[in-house]
Every structure is written in C-alpha cells, then in structure tokens.
Scaffold this active site. Structure first.
Site, mmCIF file in Angstrom:
data_model
loop_
_atom_site.group_PDB
_atom_site.id
_atom_site.type_symbol
_atom_site.label_atom_id
_atom_site.label_comp_id
_atom_site.label_asym_id
_atom_site.label_seq_id
_atom_site.Cartn_x
_atom_site.Cartn_y
_atom_site.Cartn_z
ATOM 1 N N LYS A 83 -7.257 -3.084 -10.634
ATOM 2 C CA LYS A 83 -7.477 -4.539 -10.552
ATOM 3 C C LYS A 83 -8.947 -4.897 -10.328
ATOM 4 C CE LYS A 83 -2.770 -5.569 -9.255
ATOM 5 N NZ LYS A 83 -1.825 -6.172 -8.326
ATOM 6 N N ASN A 167 -6.124 -4.666 9.360
ATOM 7 C CA ASN A 167 -6.366 -3.466 8.556
ATOM 8 C C ASN A 167 -6.679 -2.299 9.489
ATOM 9 O OD1 ASN A 167 -6.530 -2.456 5.882
ATOM 10 N ND2 ASN A 167 -8.744 -2.223 6.121
#
Ligand code: ATR
Length: 301
Positions: A83, A167
C-alpha cells in the site's frame, strides 16, 4: 508477453480483448476474496469486466503495476505489503490517500495513474451497518502501520469523543497523532498516542473503550497485541472489538469475548472498501445497483 504479469492468473489485459480488466496485487495473494467480490458487484451492476489476482514480487511492485497498466489494465486494488508502494506509484492522489500515505485503489485516467484509499470508508460503513455508534464514542486503534493509517481520517470524521492510537513502539503512533492533529481539532476529538504497554497501566488508561480496532499485523501471526492486564483495562461487556483480519476468530477477538464484549472480523470492511473501489472505477451512479451486504452474507454462508 511481459514476465511481470502472471498469465496463469489471467490478469494480462491482452488476454481479454474487449473487456475491462482489473486485478488485486499483493504477496501472498492466492487467498484473496477480491476477485469473487468484484465479479459479484459486476454481476449485480451488469458490468462486463474481468478481475484477477496479481502476485507482485517484493522489490518490484512498481514494475508489476506499470506492466499491468501499460498492457491496458483499467484499475488495481493493492493489499499487503504494497500500500505504501502504491502511494508512491500513483501520480495523482485523493486528499484522503495523501494524508494516509497509503493507497489501496489505483486507476488510470487521462494517461495518469490515480490513487485513493477506500479502507477507512469501508471500515466505517461496516461498523455503522453492524449498529456500532461512532459519534461521541471512545475508540482505541491498535497499530500504526499502513493498515492503521488508512482508517484514522474516516474515523475522525465520525467525531468520536476520543481516538487513542496504541502501538508497540511509540514513535509511529506519535507521528500519526501529529499528522492528524488538525483534523482531530476540527472534529473536536481528543487524539492521543500510547504504547501497548501503557494500556496495562490503569492510571494511564483509566477508562475502558467502546470500540477497539486491531490494525496490527499480530492477528495474522495468531497472537494478540494485548496482554491479559491490558485486556482487563480496555474491555467491558458493552465494548466492541473489531479485527481487520478476516475468516477467523483472532486471539484479540477471543480476549474480548471472554470479557463479554461483542466482536467482528474484517470481512465486512473488505467488502465495503471493494464497493468504493468498484464505484470509483465503474461510476458512482452504480451505487444503487450494488448490494455489498448481500455479497457479505454470501461470503459468510
Ligand atoms: P500494515 O501495512 O499491515 O499495517 P506494517 O506497516 O508493517 O503493516 O505495520 C504493522 C503494524 O503491526 C505495526 O503497527 C506493528 O507495530 P510496530 O510499529 O511496533 O512494529 C504492528 N505489529 C506487528 N506485529 C505485532 C505484534 N506481534 N504485536 C503487536 N503489534 C504488532
């Protein structure tokens, strides 16, 4: 025939004279349900098109995509791990793809390659279709890679109360908070970053979340990004856990179920992001002719 296009996957546009050819590119790609989904949309909207799978090799996404479009390909979906490469390959980006820095849909128009990201819109539509209220909600987004980047903008546009990006390492989550700070401020959303470890600390994470979205690659590896301690801070029975991985009950979904929460895999997001790509390619006037939820039901049956 150019060796960058796999003839065995029937994606070479020259093999389909008179038919518009589309493909999904990724690696691995053999499992992809995108050909089924797009052929189903084509049947619903009475469109004559072919949609195949294209396995791009890791260093050569641009070469594969260039060969596909040069041979007459009309449009391409792009999945893991390309992507970001697709974003670099596109010559013209929509504003949401520009902000996300990731592209899942490519098409050619007036000789130029255009790129958009329909992932976030697909996720939001699937959540709303499942009756999940996003406005004024508390959302936790796990992960700060390409999959997470694509959905932050559309989530903020729903004006939740807060969006926490967590994260493993804080740097990438901090970067995303900076990138989306203006949109968050305009939408009056508290946008914050955390490490996954922070989620274990009930002082740093004092409130549970209405919605937890797993955009880490952990689901693919059959592990959860959340420790048991974090799980007890995050989930209550009214929570909803959404894993972007589809086709299985992931470890994160199991953790949520054990806390009495409801869960979903990402199959609906896959179908809904494909619907947006289909309409970008074939014309938005076909929106009334396609029925993504019927195709989702078919995939689930
Ligand atoms: P994608 O395009 O699928 O998002 P990516 O850009 O490589 O892929 O990002 C993967 C994401 O999954 C990252 O947020 C990564 O965390 P780090 O930035 O700390 O590497 C996260 N991730 C991968 N494996 C994980 C695991 N086992 N537990 C938690 N997070 C994980």
């Amino acid at each position: 025939m150019n060796s960058s296009i796999s003839p065995e996957l029937h994606t070479d546009p020259r093999l389909h004279a008179g038919v518009d050819v589309y493909a999904v590119a990724g690696n691995p790609i053999s499992h992809s349900k995108s050909p089924f989904i797009h052929q189903a949309f084509a049947a619903q909207a009475k469109q004559k098109m072919h949609y195949g799978r294209l396995q791009a090799e890791l260093p050569s996404f641009a070469q594969t995509a260039k060969a596909f479009f040069a041979a007459g390909g009309k449009g391409m979906n792009v999945t893991i791990p390309f992507k970001l490469d697709a974003r670099n390959f596109a010559e013209v980006l929509t504003s949401r793809a520009q902000l996300a820095g990731a592209v899942n849909t490519l098409w050619i128009k007036d000789g130029k390659i255009h790129g958009d990201n329909t992932d976030g819109a697909g996720l939001v539509r699937d959540l709303l279709a499942q009756g999940i209220a996003l406005h004024e909600s508390r959302i936790l987004l796990l992960g700060a890679g390409g999959a997470a980047r694509g959905v932050i903008g559309p989530l903020l546009e729903q004006a939740p109360k807060c969006l926490v990006i967590a994260n493993r390492s804080s740097t990438k989550a901090d970067e995303l908070v900076s990138l989306y700070a203006d949109l968050a401020a305009a939408q009056e959303v508290a946008l914050e970053s955390r490490t996954l470890l922070d989620l274990e600390d009930s002082v740093v994470t004092p409130h549970p979340f209405d919605l937890v979205i797993n955009a880490t690659a952990a689901g693919l590896e059959d592990v959860s990004p959340l420790t048991a301690k974090a799980v007890s801070n995050i989930f209550v029975p009214s929570s909803f856990a959404y894993d972007m991985v589809y086709g299985k009950t992931t470890p994160l979904m199991q953790q949520a179920l054990q806390r009495g929460a409801r869960v979903s895999d990402g199959l609906g997001m896959l179908v809904e992001q494909a619907a947006d790509a289909f309409l970008l390619w074939r014309g938005s006037e076909l929106a009334a002719a396609i029925d993504p939820r019927a195709i989702l039901a078919q995939l689930r049956s």
